[in-house]
Design an enzyme around this catalytic site. Structure first.
Site, short mmCIF file in Angstrom:
data_model
loop_
_atom_site.label_atom_id
_atom_site.label_comp_id
_atom_site.label_asym_id
_atom_site.label_seq_id
_atom_site.Cartn_x
_atom_site.Cartn_y
_atom_site.Cartn_z
N LYS A 1 -3.56 -11.18 -6.10
CA LYS A 1 -4.88 -11.52 -5.56
C LYS A 1 -5.94 -10.61 -6.17
O LYS A 1 -5.65 -9.46 -6.55
CB LYS A 1 -4.89 -11.42 -4.03
CG LYS A 1 -4.86 -10.02 -3.48
CD LYS A 1 -5.29 -9.98 -2.01
CE LYS A 1 -5.40 -8.52 -1.56
NZ LYS A 1 -5.99 -8.30 -0.28
N LYS B 1 0.81 -1.22 0.00
CA LYS B 1 0.00 0.00 0.00
C LYS B 1 0.85 1.28 0.00
O LYS B 1 0.35 2.35 -0.33
CB LYS B 1 -0.97 0.01 1.20
CG LYS B 1 -2.14 -0.96 1.03
CD LYS B 1 -3.29 -0.64 1.97
CE LYS B 1 -4.39 -1.67 1.96
NZ LYS B 1 -5.07 -1.83 0.69
N LYS C 1 -10.28 -5.26 -4.42
CA LYS C 1 -11.24 -4.18 -4.70
C LYS C 1 -10.53 -2.99 -5.32
O LYS C 1 -11.11 -2.26 -6.11
CB LYS C 1 -11.86 -3.62 -3.40
CG LYS C 1 -12.33 -4.64 -2.41
CD LYS C 1 -12.82 -3.96 -1.11
CE LYS C 1 -12.41 -4.80 0.07
NZ LYS C 1 -13.17 -4.78 1.25
P1 TYM Z 1 -10.21 -6.82 3.93
O1 TYM Z 1 -11.48 -6.10 3.81
O2 TYM Z 1 -9.01 -6.28 3.23
O3 TYM Z 1 -10.38 -8.30 3.46
C1 TYM Z 1 -11.45 -9.04 3.96
C2 TYM Z 1 -11.16 -10.51 3.87
O4 TYM Z 1 -11.16 -10.93 2.51
C3 TYM Z 1 -10.00 -11.71 2.29
N1 TYM Z 1 -9.61 -11.51 0.88
C4 TYM Z 1 -9.38 -12.52 0.05
N2 TYM Z 1 -9.40 -13.85 0.24
C5 TYM Z 1 -9.11 -14.63 -0.82
N3 TYM Z 1 -8.81 -14.11 -2.04
C6 TYM Z 1 -8.77 -12.79 -2.27
N4 TYM Z 1 -8.48 -12.30 -3.46
C7 TYM Z 1 -9.07 -11.92 -1.18
N5 TYM Z 1 -9.11 -10.56 -1.05
C8 TYM Z 1 -9.45 -10.34 0.24
C9 TYM Z 1 -8.96 -11.15 3.25
O5 TYM Z 1 -7.95 -12.09 3.47
C10 TYM Z 1 -9.83 -10.92 4.46
O6 TYM Z 1 -10.01 -12.11 5.19
N6 TYM Z 1 -7.55 -7.03 7.93
C11 TYM Z 1 -8.84 -7.65 7.52
C12 TYM Z 1 -9.99 -7.02 8.27
C13 TYM Z 1 -9.85 -7.17 9.74
C14 TYM Z 1 -9.86 -8.40 10.47
C15 TYM Z 1 -9.63 -8.04 11.81
C16 TYM Z 1 -10.06 -9.72 10.10
C17 TYM Z 1 -9.62 -6.19 10.64
N7 TYM Z 1 -9.51 -6.71 11.86
C18 TYM Z 1 -9.58 -9.03 12.80
C19 TYM Z 1 -9.99 -10.68 11.11
C20 TYM Z 1 -9.76 -10.33 12.44
C21 TYM Z 1 -8.92 -7.53 6.01
O7 TYM Z 1 -8.07 -7.95 5.34
O8 TYM Z 1 -9.97 -6.92 5.48
#
Ligand code: TYM
Length: 336
Positions: free
Chosen positions: A203, A115, A206
Protein backbone atom coordinates in the site's frame (compact mmCIF):
# COMPACT_ATOMS: atom_id res chain seq x y z
CA UNK A 1 -29.55 8.35 14.76
CA UNK A 2 -26.79 6.06 13.55
CA UNK A 3 -23.19 7.23 13.62
CA UNK A 4 -20.52 7.31 10.92
CA UNK A 5 -17.05 7.82 12.39
CA UNK A 6 -13.49 8.04 11.14
CA UNK A 7 -10.04 9.37 11.99
CA UNK A 8 -6.70 9.82 10.25
CA UNK A 9 -3.43 9.99 12.18
CA UNK A 10 -1.67 13.33 12.22
CA UNK A 11 1.97 12.33 12.12
CA UNK A 12 2.77 14.12 8.92
CA UNK A 13 1.47 15.38 5.61
CA UNK A 14 -1.06 12.90 4.12
CA UNK A 15 -0.51 10.71 1.11
CA UNK A 16 -2.94 10.44 -1.76
CA UNK A 17 -3.62 6.93 -0.35
CA UNK A 18 -4.92 8.31 2.98
CA UNK A 19 -6.86 10.96 1.17
CA UNK A 20 -8.57 8.71 -1.38
CA UNK A 21 -8.84 5.73 0.98
CA UNK A 22 -10.43 7.45 3.97
CA UNK A 23 -10.97 11.19 3.66
CA UNK A 24 -12.75 11.32 0.30
CA UNK A 25 -15.12 8.42 1.19
CA UNK A 26 -15.90 10.09 4.53
CA UNK A 27 -16.65 13.44 2.89
CA UNK A 28 -18.87 11.73 0.33
CA UNK A 29 -20.76 9.84 3.05
CA UNK A 30 -21.06 12.92 5.25
CA UNK A 31 -22.42 15.03 2.42
CA UNK A 32 -25.02 12.44 1.47
CA UNK A 33 -26.04 11.25 4.96
CA UNK A 34 -25.57 14.11 7.41
CA UNK A 35 -29.29 14.90 7.53
CA UNK A 36 -29.99 11.55 9.21
CA UNK A 37 -26.69 10.27 10.62
CA UNK A 38 -24.27 11.65 13.19
CA UNK A 39 -20.92 12.23 11.55
CA UNK A 40 -17.88 12.07 13.85
CA UNK A 41 -14.53 13.11 12.46
CA UNK A 42 -11.68 13.06 14.92
CA UNK A 43 -7.94 13.54 15.00
CA UNK A 44 -6.43 10.40 16.61
CA UNK A 45 -3.56 12.28 18.25
CA UNK A 46 -3.01 9.51 20.83
CA UNK A 47 -2.64 7.00 17.99
CA UNK A 48 -0.21 9.36 16.31
CA UNK A 49 2.31 9.37 19.15
CA UNK A 50 3.08 5.67 18.69
CA UNK A 51 5.69 6.94 16.24
CA UNK A 52 7.62 10.15 15.56
CA UNK A 53 5.70 13.26 14.65
CA UNK A 54 6.95 15.00 11.56
CA UNK A 55 6.43 18.72 12.27
CA UNK A 56 4.31 20.19 15.02
CA UNK A 57 1.41 18.08 16.39
CA UNK A 58 -1.14 20.93 16.90
CA UNK A 59 -0.37 22.32 13.44
CA UNK A 60 -0.70 18.87 11.90
CA UNK A 61 -4.10 18.43 13.55
CA UNK A 62 -5.37 21.76 12.24
CA UNK A 63 -4.05 20.99 8.76
CA UNK A 64 -5.59 17.53 8.70
CA UNK A 65 -9.02 18.87 9.70
CA UNK A 66 -8.79 21.66 7.13
CA UNK A 67 -8.33 18.93 4.54
CA UNK A 68 -11.85 17.64 5.12
CA UNK A 69 -13.25 21.09 4.38
CA UNK A 70 -11.00 21.49 1.35
CA UNK A 71 -12.16 18.06 0.18
CA UNK A 72 -15.69 19.45 0.10
CA UNK A 73 -17.21 18.58 3.50
CA UNK A 74 -20.42 20.60 3.95
CA UNK A 75 -20.72 21.41 7.64
CA UNK A 76 -23.97 21.18 9.57
CA UNK A 77 -25.11 20.48 13.14
CA UNK A 78 -24.76 16.71 12.78
CA UNK A 79 -21.05 16.90 11.95
CA UNK A 80 -18.74 16.79 14.97
CA UNK A 81 -15.00 17.32 14.89
CA UNK A 82 -12.76 16.61 17.89
CA UNK A 83 -9.29 15.66 19.11
CA UNK A 84 -9.07 12.19 20.66
CA UNK A 85 -6.87 13.34 23.56
CA UNK A 86 -9.39 16.04 24.52
CA UNK A 87 -11.95 13.33 25.25
CA UNK A 88 -10.31 11.40 28.11
CA UNK A 89 -12.98 8.66 27.97
CA UNK A 90 -11.11 7.20 24.95
CA UNK A 91 -8.06 6.38 27.08
CA UNK A 92 -10.09 5.07 30.00
CA UNK A 93 -12.25 2.83 27.84
CA UNK A 94 -9.09 1.60 26.12
CA UNK A 95 -7.77 0.42 29.49
CA UNK A 96 -11.01 -1.32 30.35
CA UNK A 97 -11.15 -3.00 26.93
CA UNK A 98 -7.55 -4.14 27.46
CA UNK A 99 -9.04 -6.32 30.16
CA UNK A 100 -11.41 -7.85 27.59
CA UNK A 101 -9.22 -8.13 24.46
CA UNK A 102 -6.88 -11.08 24.08
CA UNK A 103 -3.09 -11.00 23.55
CA UNK A 104 -3.49 -13.68 20.86
CA UNK A 105 -5.85 -11.51 18.82
CA UNK A 106 -3.64 -8.46 19.12
CA UNK A 107 -0.48 -10.31 18.16
CA UNK A 108 -2.17 -11.49 14.94
CA UNK A 109 -2.83 -7.93 13.71
CA UNK A 110 -1.04 -7.30 10.40
CA UNK A 111 -0.28 -3.67 11.23
CA UNK A 112 1.45 -4.71 14.45
CA UNK A 113 3.41 -7.43 12.64
CA UNK A 114 4.47 -4.97 9.90
CA UNK A 115 5.49 -2.28 12.33
CA UNK A 116 7.43 -4.62 14.60
CA UNK A 117 9.05 -6.78 11.92
CA UNK A 118 12.82 -6.90 12.27
CA UNK A 119 12.82 -4.54 15.27
CA UNK A 120 14.45 -5.55 18.52
CA UNK A 121 11.81 -3.75 20.53
CA UNK A 122 8.64 -1.78 19.82
CA UNK A 123 6.55 0.34 22.16
CA UNK A 124 3.43 -1.11 23.80
CA UNK A 125 1.30 1.55 22.06
CA UNK A 126 1.96 -0.13 18.71
CA UNK A 127 0.68 -3.42 20.11
CA UNK A 128 -2.31 -1.88 21.87
CA UNK A 129 -3.26 0.41 18.96
CA UNK A 130 -6.37 -1.58 17.90
CA UNK A 131 -7.83 -1.55 21.41
CA UNK A 132 -7.72 2.24 21.52
CA UNK A 133 -9.29 2.18 18.07
CA UNK A 134 -12.06 -0.07 19.41
CA UNK A 135 -12.65 2.46 22.20
CA UNK A 136 -12.82 5.30 19.62
CA UNK A 137 -15.60 3.44 17.82
CA UNK A 138 -17.56 1.84 20.68
CA UNK A 139 -17.84 4.99 22.80
CA UNK A 140 -20.12 6.48 20.15
CA UNK A 141 -21.95 3.28 19.08
CA UNK A 142 -20.60 4.00 15.61
CA UNK A 143 -21.73 1.56 12.93
CA UNK A 144 -20.08 2.84 9.78
CA UNK A 145 -16.35 3.41 9.77
CA UNK A 146 -14.99 4.61 6.42
CA UNK A 147 -11.38 3.43 6.38
CA UNK A 148 -9.02 1.85 3.88
CA UNK A 149 -8.83 -1.90 3.50
CA UNK A 150 -5.75 -2.14 5.73
CA UNK A 151 -7.91 -1.17 8.74
CA UNK A 152 -10.65 -3.78 8.24
CA UNK A 153 -8.86 -6.22 10.52
CA UNK A 154 -9.15 -3.63 13.31
CA UNK A 155 -12.88 -3.29 12.67
CA UNK A 156 -13.26 -7.07 12.93
CA UNK A 157 -11.35 -6.98 16.20
CA UNK A 158 -13.59 -4.18 17.50
CA UNK A 159 -16.59 -6.36 16.75
CA UNK A 160 -15.04 -9.29 18.62
CA UNK A 161 -14.22 -7.18 21.67
CA UNK A 162 -17.73 -5.68 21.72
CA UNK A 163 -19.34 -9.10 21.33
CA UNK A 164 -17.29 -10.54 24.18
CA UNK A 165 -18.20 -7.60 26.40
CA UNK A 166 -21.90 -7.69 25.52
CA UNK A 167 -22.07 -11.41 26.14
CA UNK A 168 -20.90 -10.88 29.69
CA UNK A 169 -22.64 -7.62 30.55
CA UNK A 170 -25.64 -7.22 28.23
CA UNK A 171 -26.06 -5.02 25.20
CA UNK A 172 -23.86 -2.10 26.16
CA UNK A 173 -22.09 -1.63 22.81
CA UNK A 174 -23.41 -1.36 19.26
CA UNK A 175 -21.20 -3.39 16.92
CA UNK A 176 -19.77 -1.63 13.87
CA UNK A 177 -21.04 -3.40 10.75
CA UNK A 178 -18.73 -5.97 9.22
CA UNK A 179 -16.24 -4.92 6.53
CA UNK A 180 -18.31 -6.27 3.60
CA UNK A 181 -21.24 -4.11 4.64
CA UNK A 182 -18.88 -1.16 5.19
CA UNK A 183 -17.74 -1.50 1.56
CA UNK A 184 -21.33 -1.59 0.38
CA UNK A 185 -22.23 1.45 2.45
CA UNK A 186 -19.26 3.32 0.94
CA UNK A 187 -20.63 2.31 -2.48
CA UNK A 188 -17.40 0.61 -3.48
CA UNK A 189 -16.76 -2.74 -5.16
CA UNK A 190 -13.86 -3.55 -2.89
CA UNK A 191 -11.97 -2.14 0.05
CA UNK A 192 -9.70 0.70 -0.99
CA UNK A 193 -5.98 0.17 -1.07
CA UNK A 194 -4.03 2.70 -3.08
CA UNK A 195 -0.72 1.07 -3.99
CA UNK A 196 2.89 2.16 -3.64
CA UNK A 197 3.83 3.51 -7.08
CA UNK A 198 7.21 1.78 -7.13
CA UNK A 199 6.17 -1.40 -5.41
CA UNK A 200 2.46 -1.90 -6.19
CA UNK A 201 2.18 -5.10 -4.16
CA UNK A 202 2.30 -2.82 -1.10
CA UNK A 203 0.00 0.00 0.00
CA UNK A 204 1.07 3.60 -0.51
CA UNK A 205 2.34 4.64 2.91
CA UNK A 206 3.61 7.82 4.57
CA UNK A 207 6.43 5.85 6.15
CA UNK A 208 7.93 4.52 2.89
CA UNK A 209 11.37 6.09 2.42
CA UNK A 210 11.26 6.33 -1.38
CA UNK A 211 9.72 9.66 -2.44
CA UNK A 212 8.70 8.26 -5.84
CA UNK A 213 6.53 5.64 -4.13
CA UNK A 214 3.97 8.08 -2.77
CA UNK A 215 2.11 11.19 -3.82
CA UNK A 216 1.76 13.79 -1.08
CA UNK A 217 -1.08 16.31 -1.01
CA UNK A 218 1.48 19.12 -1.13
CA UNK A 219 3.20 17.82 -4.31
CA UNK A 220 3.51 20.13 -7.30
CA UNK A 221 2.22 19.09 -10.76
CA UNK A 222 5.83 18.45 -11.86
CA UNK A 223 6.50 16.17 -8.90
CA UNK A 224 3.23 14.33 -9.53
CA UNK A 225 4.03 13.85 -13.20
CA UNK A 226 7.53 12.58 -12.46
CA UNK A 227 6.24 10.09 -9.87
CA UNK A 228 3.39 8.73 -12.01
CA UNK A 229 5.47 8.51 -15.18
CA UNK A 230 8.03 6.40 -13.30
CA UNK A 231 5.39 4.13 -11.68
CA UNK A 232 6.14 0.41 -11.91
CA UNK A 233 3.88 -1.45 -14.36
CA UNK A 234 4.25 -4.90 -15.95
CA UNK A 235 5.02 -6.64 -19.23
CA UNK A 236 1.47 -7.83 -20.02
CA UNK A 237 0.93 -4.98 -22.50
CA UNK A 238 -2.82 -4.53 -21.94
CA UNK A 239 -4.59 -1.82 -19.98
CA UNK A 240 -7.02 -3.76 -17.83
CA UNK A 241 -8.01 -4.07 -14.19
CA UNK A 242 -6.34 -7.10 -12.69
CA UNK A 243 -4.99 -6.28 -9.23
CA UNK A 244 -3.40 -9.71 -8.94
CA UNK A 245 -1.33 -9.80 -12.15
CA UNK A 246 -1.19 -6.09 -12.98
CA UNK A 247 -1.29 -4.20 -9.67
CA UNK A 248 0.54 -1.13 -11.04
CA UNK A 249 -1.83 -0.54 -13.96
CA UNK A 250 -4.87 -1.41 -11.84
CA UNK A 251 -3.73 1.10 -9.23
CA UNK A 252 -3.54 3.86 -11.87
CA UNK A 253 -7.05 3.03 -13.10
CA UNK A 254 -8.32 3.07 -9.52
CA UNK A 255 -6.67 6.43 -8.78
CA UNK A 256 -8.10 7.95 -11.96
CA UNK A 257 -11.64 6.85 -11.06
CA UNK A 258 -11.34 8.31 -7.55
CA UNK A 259 -9.87 11.70 -8.49
CA UNK A 260 -12.53 12.14 -11.19
CA UNK A 261 -15.27 10.80 -8.89
CA UNK A 262 -16.50 8.33 -11.50
CA UNK A 263 -17.16 4.59 -11.17
CA UNK A 264 -14.09 2.42 -11.63
CA UNK A 265 -15.98 0.38 -14.21
CA UNK A 266 -16.31 3.45 -16.46
CA UNK A 267 -12.56 4.06 -16.38
CA UNK A 268 -11.88 0.40 -17.13
CA UNK A 269 -14.25 0.52 -20.13
CA UNK A 270 -12.63 3.69 -21.48
CA UNK A 271 -9.22 2.00 -21.62
CA UNK A 272 -10.38 -1.44 -22.76
CA UNK A 273 -8.32 -2.63 -25.74
CA UNK A 274 -5.63 0.06 -25.24
CA UNK A 275 -2.02 -0.97 -24.89
CA UNK A 276 0.08 2.18 -24.40
CA UNK A 277 0.92 2.43 -20.72
CA UNK A 278 2.52 5.85 -21.33
CA UNK A 279 -0.84 7.30 -22.45
CA UNK A 280 -2.55 6.07 -19.31
CA UNK A 281 0.22 7.50 -17.13
CA UNK A 282 0.00 10.92 -18.87
CA UNK A 283 -3.76 11.04 -18.32
CA UNK A 284 -3.58 9.95 -14.67
CA UNK A 285 -0.75 12.42 -13.96
CA UNK A 286 -2.78 15.29 -15.47
CA UNK A 287 -5.95 14.28 -13.59
CA UNK A 288 -4.16 13.91 -10.25
CA UNK A 289 -2.38 17.26 -10.74
CA UNK A 290 -5.71 19.02 -11.45
CA UNK A 291 -7.32 17.32 -8.48
CA UNK A 292 -4.54 18.34 -6.09
CA UNK A 293 -4.39 21.85 -7.53
CA UNK A 294 -8.14 22.38 -6.93
CA UNK A 295 -7.76 20.94 -3.45
CA UNK A 296 -4.82 23.22 -2.58
CA UNK A 297 -6.70 26.31 -3.80
CA UNK A 298 -9.64 25.52 -1.53
CA UNK A 299 -7.30 24.74 1.34
CA UNK A 300 -5.78 28.21 1.15
CA UNK A 301 -9.20 29.76 1.87
CA UNK A 302 -9.76 27.95 5.21
CA UNK A 303 -8.53 29.59 8.40
CA UNK A 304 -7.11 28.02 11.56
CA UNK A 305 -9.75 29.91 13.57
CA UNK A 306 -12.54 28.14 11.72
CA UNK A 307 -11.08 24.80 12.79
CA UNK A 308 -10.58 25.85 16.42
CA UNK A 309 -14.22 26.95 16.67
CA UNK A 310 -15.34 23.60 15.27
CA UNK A 311 -13.11 21.71 17.70
CA UNK A 312 -14.45 23.52 20.75
CA UNK A 313 -18.05 22.69 19.87
CA UNK A 314 -17.16 19.15 18.78
CA UNK A 315 -15.25 18.37 21.97
CA UNK A 316 -18.13 19.49 24.20
CA UNK A 317 -20.45 17.17 22.26
CA UNK A 318 -18.01 14.25 22.19
CA UNK A 319 -17.27 14.43 25.92
CA UNK A 320 -20.95 14.27 26.73
CA UNK A 321 -21.68 11.21 24.58
CA UNK A 322 -18.44 9.43 25.47
CA UNK A 323 -18.76 10.02 29.22
CA UNK A 324 -22.28 8.59 29.23
CA UNK A 325 -21.11 5.42 27.49
CA UNK A 326 -18.04 5.14 29.71
CA UNK A 327 -20.27 5.41 32.75
CA UNK A 328 -22.35 2.45 31.55
CA UNK A 329 -19.16 0.43 31.10
CA UNK A 330 -17.78 1.44 34.50
CA UNK A 331 -21.05 0.34 36.09
CA UNK A 332 -20.82 -3.04 34.37
CA UNK A 333 -17.43 -3.59 36.04
CA UNK A 334 -18.65 -2.16 39.38
CA UNK A 335 -16.18 0.68 39.07
CA UNK A 336 -19.11 3.04 39.69
P1 TYM B 1 -3.87 6.08 9.41
O1 TYM B 1 -3.49 7.49 9.62
O2 TYM B 1 -2.79 5.05 9.40
O3 TYM B 1 -4.65 5.93 8.07
C1 TYM B 1 -5.71 6.80 7.81
C2 TYM B 1 -6.67 6.20 6.82
O4 TYM B 1 -6.06 6.12 5.54
C3 TYM B 1 -6.27 4.82 5.02
N1 TYM B 1 -5.13 4.51 4.16
C4 TYM B 1 -5.26 4.07 2.91
N2 TYM B 1 -6.35 3.80 2.18
C5 TYM B 1 -6.15 3.36 0.92
N3 TYM B 1 -4.91 3.20 0.39
C6 TYM B 1 -3.80 3.46 1.09
N4 TYM B 1 -2.60 3.30 0.56
C7 TYM B 1 -3.94 3.92 2.43
N5 TYM B 1 -3.06 4.27 3.41
C8 TYM B 1 -3.82 4.63 4.46
C9 TYM B 1 -6.33 3.92 6.24
O5 TYM B 1 -6.98 2.72 5.94
C10 TYM B 1 -7.12 4.80 7.18
O6 TYM B 1 -8.50 4.69 6.91
N6 TYM B 1 -6.21 3.39 12.61
C11 TYM B 1 -6.62 4.51 11.73
C12 TYM B 1 -6.87 5.76 12.54
C13 TYM B 1 -7.93 5.56 13.55
C14 TYM B 1 -9.31 5.29 13.29
C15 TYM B 1 -9.91 5.12 14.56
C16 TYM B 1 -10.06 5.20 12.13
C17 TYM B 1 -7.79 5.54 14.90
N7 TYM B 1 -8.95 5.30 15.49
C18 TYM B 1 -11.27 4.84 14.66
C19 TYM B 1 -11.41 4.90 12.26
C20 TYM B 1 -12.00 4.73 13.51
C21 TYM B 1 -5.54 4.64 10.68
O7 TYM B 1 -5.25 3.73 10.02
O8 TYM B 1 -4.93 5.80 10.53
Amino acid sequence: MKTILTGIRVNSELTLGNFLGAMVPMVRLANTHSADYRINIFAPDLHSIISDIDGDLPANITRSLKYYLAAGLNLNDNIHVYRQSRVPAHSELCWILNCVASMGDLSRMTQYKDKSEGKESVNVGIFDYPVLMAADILLYDAEYIPVGEDQFQHIELTRRIAEKFNKKFGDVFTLPVEPKAQIKFMQLNDGLRIRDLQNPEKKMSKSTASENSKIMLSDTPDQIKKKIMSATTDSVGKIQYDMFNQPGISNLLQIDALVNDIPLQDVISTWAGETHYGDLKQKVAADVATFIDNFQRKLATISDDEILTLLEAGEAYANEIANNKLHEVQKAFHLR
